[in-house]
Design a protein around this motif. Sequence first.
Motif, PDB file in Angstrom:
ATOM      1  N   ASP A   1       0.750  -1.128  -0.003  1.00 51.66           N
ATOM      2  CA  ASP A   1      -0.075  -0.151  -0.034  1.00 51.66           C
ATOM      3  C   ASP A   1       0.741   1.189   0.022  1.00 51.66           C
ATOM      4  N   ARG A   2       1.942   0.989   0.671  1.00 50.05           N
ATOM      5  CA  ARG A   2       2.853   2.461   0.736  1.00 50.05           C
ATOM      6  C   ARG A   2       3.367   2.807  -0.600  1.00 50.05           C
ATOM      7  N   GLY A   3       3.514   1.773  -1.568  1.00 52.08           N
ATOM      8  CA  GLY A   3       3.916   1.889  -2.964  1.00 52.08           C
ATOM      9  C   GLY A   3       2.815   2.441  -3.906  1.00 52.08           C
ATOM     10  N   ILE A   4       1.609   2.357  -3.384  1.00 48.97           N
ATOM     11  CA  ILE A   4       0.629   2.827  -4.277  1.00 48.97           C
ATOM     12  C   ILE A   4      -0.035   4.201  -3.714  1.00 48.97           C
ATOM     13  N   LEU A   5       0.395   5.148  -4.719  1.00 52.03           N
ATOM     14  CA  LEU A   5      -0.104   6.713  -4.545  1.00 52.03           C
ATOM     15  C   LEU A   5      -1.473   6.855  -5.240  1.00 52.03           C
ATOM     16  N   LEU A   6      -2.189   7.742  -4.544  1.00 54.69           N
ATOM     17  CA  LEU A   6      -3.425   8.221  -4.855  1.00 54.69           C
ATOM     18  C   LEU A   6      -3.160   8.977  -6.173  1.00 54.69           C
ATOM     19  N   SER A   7      -3.793   8.949  -7.312  1.00 51.05           N
ATOM     20  CA  SER A   7      -3.711   9.882  -8.417  1.00 51.05           C
ATOM     21  C   SER A   7      -5.130  10.316  -8.817  1.00 51.05           C
ATOM     22  N   GLY A   8      -5.034  11.159  -9.888  1.00 51.47           N
ATOM     23  CA  GLY A   8      -6.114  11.574 -10.623  1.00 51.47           C
ATOM     24  C   GLY A   8      -7.127  12.451  -9.655  1.00 51.47           C
ATOM     25  N   ALA A   9      -8.448  12.235  -9.549  1.00 50.38           N
ATOM     26  CA  ALA A   9      -9.013  12.768  -8.687  1.00 50.38           C
ATOM     27  C   ALA A   9      -9.255  12.146  -7.068  1.00 50.38           C
ATOM     28  N   VAL A  10      -8.820  12.796  -6.217  1.00 47.60           N
ATOM     29  CA  VAL A  10      -8.782  12.346  -4.919  1.00 47.60           C
ATOM     30  C   VAL A  10      -9.496  12.940  -3.963  1.00 47.60           C
ATOM     31  N   GLU A  11     -10.313  12.302  -3.287  1.00 50.33           N
ATOM     32  CA  GLU A  11     -11.205  12.732  -1.981  1.00 50.33           C
ATOM     33  C   GLU A  11     -10.638  12.329  -0.849  1.00 50.33           C
ATOM     34  N   ALA A  12     -10.520  13.189   0.190  1.00 51.12           N
ATOM     35  CA  ALA A  12     -10.201  12.546   1.733  1.00 51.12           C
ATOM     36  C   ALA A  12     -11.245  13.208   2.727  1.00 51.12           C
ATOM     37  N   LYS A  13     -10.927  12.651   3.915  1.00 53.76           N
ATOM     38  CA  LYS A  13     -11.649  13.242   5.281  1.00 53.76           C
ATOM     39  C   LYS A  13     -11.120  12.933   6.268  1.00 53.76           C
TER      40      LYS A  13
ATOM     41  N   ASP B   1       3.230  11.539   1.499  1.00 50.60           N
ATOM     42  CA  ASP B   1       3.353  10.168   1.431  1.00 50.60           C
ATOM     43  C   ASP B   1       2.107   9.287   0.695  1.00 50.60           C
ATOM     44  N   HIS B   2       1.270   9.945   0.459  1.00 52.55           N
ATOM     45  CA  HIS B   2       0.238   8.954  -0.211  1.00 52.55           C
ATOM     46  C   HIS B   2      -0.484   9.489  -1.289  1.00 52.55           C
ATOM     47  N   VAL B   3       0.082  10.822  -1.769  1.00 55.58           N
ATOM     48  CA  VAL B   3      -0.842  11.121  -3.142  1.00 55.58           C
ATOM     49  C   VAL B   3       0.340  11.489  -4.037  1.00 55.58           C
ATOM     50  N   SER B   4       0.021  10.890  -5.355  1.00 58.53           N
ATOM     51  CA  SER B   4       0.736  11.142  -6.539  1.00 58.53           C
ATOM     52  C   SER B   4       1.281  12.886  -6.784  1.00 58.53           C
ATOM     53  N   ILE B   5       2.217  13.215  -7.308  1.00 60.93           N
ATOM     54  CA  ILE B   5       2.463  14.541  -7.543  1.00 60.93           C
ATOM     55  C   ILE B   5       1.483  14.984  -8.854  1.00 60.93           C
ATOM     56  N   ASP B   6       1.200  13.829  -9.730  1.00 61.87           N
ATOM     57  CA  ASP B   6       0.287  14.232 -10.918  1.00 61.87           C
ATOM     58  C   ASP B   6      -1.253  14.069 -10.744  1.00 61.87           C
ATOM     59  N   TYR B   7      -1.652  14.170  -9.338  1.00 63.16           N
ATOM     60  CA  TYR B   7      -3.037  14.319  -9.345  1.00 63.16           C
ATOM     61  C   TYR B   7      -3.722  15.443  -9.902  1.00 63.16           C
ATOM     62  N   THR B   8      -4.965  15.202 -10.398  1.00 64.67           N
ATOM     63  CA  THR B   8      -5.664  16.154 -11.256  1.00 64.67           C
ATOM     64  C   THR B   8      -6.525  17.022 -10.189  1.00 64.67           C
TER      65      THR B   8
END
Length: 203
Positions: free
Chosen positions: A42-54, A115-122
């Motif tokens: 999981d640490r190696g998988i970064l969230l990308s694209g449209a990301v929602e968090a709470k 730590d968890h979001v890719s730099i190319d998130y949209t």
Amino acid sequence: MYIISTSDTSINAVSLAKRIDVTYKTAWSMLKKLRQAISDLDRGILLSGAVEAKLEVYMKQPIPTYEALQREHAAIIARTVTSTNCSYFKIKLLPAQKHPRGLLTNHAEKQFIKDHVSIDYTHLEINRRFVHPPRCQAILPGIARSAFEWMNETFHGIGLAYSQFYLDEFCFRQNHKAKLGTCPFEYLLGLTLSSATKSLAAA
């Protein structure tokens, strides 16, 4: 591996020890290694694209006295939605956040993104305030509540030092529900074999 990857509710070390006739210590060690492999993945998988968090509260106390509030911990639940409408979920504890029921601090937010979001998130949308149910009935709060209830009902209390491993296991199972045509057992088997190969190579 088969039990932990295919069971709807996972298994604790006491039950596993009885099922496969080993000591509690051996069962606990086996489960710890499997959850470590899941967390490493999981640490190696970064969230990308449209990301929602709470912001959420882990170990939320029913009676918020001063002493009880000291046992609460902040967490972020986040997801990214792919083009096929499948979500990838993460639930991460936030050691940098001192007051879980307050506003998410800039420091904790930046650390999570790093730590968890890719730099190319949209697109990145973070609800920085904990909202008590039932005011917020969106997907993320429901998944977080399911995770916390699952931990309490299945394992009956987990120390903070190990809580993140169990949260990662819950998300592993949740993420695989949306992967049609994939077998979580085969996936976990390949993951652990890969980890073992890396360990042997390092040795």
